[in-house]
Design an enzyme around this catalytic site. Structure first.
Site, mmCIF file in Angstrom:
data_model
loop_
_atom_site.group_PDB
_atom_site.id
_atom_site.type_symbol
_atom_site.label_atom_id
_atom_site.label_comp_id
_atom_site.label_asym_id
_atom_site.label_seq_id
_atom_site.Cartn_x
_atom_site.Cartn_y
_atom_site.Cartn_z
ATOM 1 N N TYR A 1 0.858 -1.195 0.000
ATOM 2 C CA TYR A 1 0.000 0.000 0.000
ATOM 3 C C TYR A 1 0.885 1.232 0.000
ATOM 4 C CZ TYR A 1 -4.883 -1.282 0.131
ATOM 5 O OH TYR A 1 -6.134 -1.691 -0.239
ATOM 6 N N GLU B 1 -0.451 4.815 -0.657
ATOM 7 C CA GLU B 1 -1.185 6.056 -0.922
ATOM 8 C C GLU B 1 -0.251 7.251 -0.769
ATOM 9 O OE1 GLU B 1 -2.719 3.499 0.427
ATOM 10 O OE2 GLU B 1 -4.910 3.734 0.413
ATOM 11 N N ASP C 1 -7.187 13.568 -25.055
ATOM 12 C CA ASP C 1 -7.169 12.142 -24.687
ATOM 13 C C ASP C 1 -6.546 11.384 -25.852
ATOM 14 O OD1 ASP C 1 -7.741 9.474 -24.249
ATOM 15 O OD2 ASP C 1 -9.776 9.812 -23.517
ATOM 16 N N THR D 1 -4.364 5.836 -22.004
ATOM 17 C CA THR D 1 -4.139 4.510 -21.441
ATOM 18 C C THR D 1 -2.718 4.107 -21.824
ATOM 19 O OG1 THR D 1 -5.083 3.554 -23.445
ATOM 20 C CG2 THR D 1 -6.530 3.725 -21.534
ATOM 21 N N LYS E 1 -2.653 0.373 -25.279
ATOM 22 C CA LYS E 1 -3.122 0.262 -26.668
ATOM 23 C C LYS E 1 -1.893 0.334 -27.580
ATOM 24 C CE LYS E 1 -7.801 1.844 -25.654
ATOM 25 N NZ LYS E 1 -7.906 2.665 -24.440
ATOM 26 N N ARG F 1 -2.081 -2.869 -18.712
ATOM 27 C CA ARG F 1 -3.357 -2.175 -18.584
ATOM 28 C C ARG F 1 -3.179 -1.029 -17.610
ATOM 29 N NH1 ARG F 1 -7.455 -4.928 -21.533
ATOM 30 N NH2 ARG F 1 -9.034 -3.571 -20.677
HETATM 31 N N1 DSN Z 1 -12.559 0.262 -24.762
HETATM 32 C C1 DSN Z 1 -11.600 1.116 -25.425
HETATM 33 C C2 DSN Z 1 -11.639 0.971 -26.898
HETATM 34 O O1 DSN Z 1 -11.855 -0.131 -27.346
HETATM 35 O O2 DSN Z 1 -11.436 1.936 -27.615
HETATM 36 C C3 DSN Z 1 -11.720 2.523 -25.035
HETATM 37 O O3 DSN Z 1 -11.794 2.625 -23.662
#
Ligand code: DSN
Length: 415
Positions: free
Chosen positions: A52, A54, A198, A224, A227, A233
């Site tokens: 932990y 924080e 974003d 994120t 991707k 993740r």
């Molecule tokens: N679920 C993602 C996507 O497939 O674009 C976005 O959060």
């Protein structure tokens, strides 16, 4: 590896093995998915999970964080360098939490945000009425140009001047063209409000310099890490130094409690990988592959929203093929090709059915596939969407498997 798991829980172990085999043996064309390196996967599976912490490096609310601090500090430094950012917060668990924290830092509930709706390429957290964003904030939306399927910066500016939002948001999850950061930054500057971007989908392309950086045009960037960036993740917020304190307070204690320290270690590994020339080459290949795939789809008579792509994804409008997105997705799943149905602008179908298919190249490019394999993959998709007989499906599945076997995934890994 994984002997303990195998003996403690053979059921889950074998489900994981089946998922690994599914990933190995199918064409993964979901634009938001990727295969991080084994180094990233290994970094995630570590005892930092047990801690932990924080707070932030040097100021934690629990003892024993000397090594966690080193890892988070390194991760932040690497993120800043990779994206040329003044400040990085690497704690968001996912993109939604990153966006929530950014809104909380920049706005009070009820204030107005200019954005684009989900069916036009936006995201749930960009103002969908059933999402926290649409419930807490007053979203107003601009539209894609109906003729070109692209963003028209002049129309966005007009909307912004009429609506006077408190925040201008540029970000998309199904927009196949370059994101117009500078136009949005200029509009925000004219209004005297912050600009948020974003880049969840295109973060890898930005990190590699294949697409332009949102800095210096914007104030806060969310993304994120899993991707095109090909990490674990997770989420990430980058911002100008002037917003650093607000963003940090907003992530913790505003939105989250304890960070996922094991995932932060894996983010650090991914950021190191993304700063290499090999990653830059990978990102260039993602775009080359997507362009080849788009051209082949056009040859097969498919309509593409905006007519093609500049990035890692293609949005196919299936209406002229007499198929819905759901039907196409299911037909392709039956031949081991993964895609996701997606709304197209002004979609006549409800979102669960949809008229579009979103197709992306990041995962197959990670496996080493190049232009010729993309043409083959597109032909298999085309055949898969119209295959009627079980024998035709069987022969497509066999070709998919042969293609996949030529580009091994996670060699030697077994559960
Ligand atoms: N679920 C993602 C996507 O497939 O674009 C976005 O959060």
């Amino acid at each position: 590896m994984f002997e303990a798991l195998r003996s403690a829980d053979p059921e889950i172990s074998s489900i994981i093995q089946n998922e690994l085999d599914r990933q190995r043996n199918g064409l993964e064309l979901i634009a938001s998915e990727n295969f991080p390196s084994l180094a990233v996967l290994e970094a995630m599976c570590n005892p930092m999970n047990n801690k932990y912490s924080e707070g932030y490096p040097g100021k934690r609310y629990y003892g024993g964080n000397q090594f966690i601090d080193l890892s988070e500090d390194l991760c932040r430094q690497r993120a800043k360098k990779l994206f040329n950012a003044e400040h990085a917060n690497v704690q968001p668990h996912a993109g939604s939490q990153a966006n929530m924290a950014a809104y909380f830092a920049l706005l009070k509930p009820g204030q107005k945000i200019l954005s684009i709706e989900l069916p036009q390429g936006g995201h749930l957290t960009h103002g969908a009425s059933f999402n926290f964003s649409g419930r807490l904030y007053n979203f107003v939306f601009y539209d894609l140009d109906p003729e070109t399927g692209r963003i028209d910066p002049d129309a966005v500016r007009k909307k912004a001047l009429a609506e006077k939002p408190d925040l201008v948001l540029c970000g998309y999850s199904a927009y196949p063209r370059e994101f117009p950061f500078k136009d949005f930054g200029d509009i925000a500057a004219e209004l005297g409000v912050p600009c948020m971007v974003d880049i969840a989908h295109i973060a890898g392309l930005v990190a590699a310099g294949v697409h332009a950086s949102p800095f210096p045009h914007c104030d806060v960037v969310t993304t994120t890490t899993h991707k095109t960036l090909r990490g674990p993740r997770g989420g990430l917020i980058l911002c100008r130094e002037g917003y650093a304190k607000k963003i940090d307070n907003s992530v913790f204690p505003g939105v989250q409690g304890g960070p996922f320290d094991h995932v932060i270690a894996a983010k650090a590994v991914a950021f190191k990988e993304a700063s290499t020339p090999e990653f830059a080459e990978y990102a260039r290949q993602i775009v080359k592959n997507a362009k080849v795939m788009a051209a082949r789809l056009l040859e097969h008579g498919y309509d593409l929203v905006s007519g093609g792509t500049d990035n890692h994804l293609i949005l196919v409008d299936l209406r002229n093929k007499g198929s819905t997105g759901l039907e196409a997705e299911q037909a392709l799943e039956a031949v081991n090709i993964s895609v996701n149905r997606n709304a197209i602008p002004n979609d006549p179908q409800p979102p669960y059915i949809a008229s579009g298919l979103r197709v992306g190249t990041p995962a197959m490019t990670t496996r080493g596939m190049k232009e010729s394999e993309m043409i083959h993959a597109t032909d298999l998709m085309h055949r898969g969407m119209s295959a009627k007989s079980e024998s035709e499906k069987q022969s497509i599945r066999a070709e998919v498997l042969e293609l996949c076997n030529s580009f091994p995934l996670y060699s030697g890994l077994s559960y």
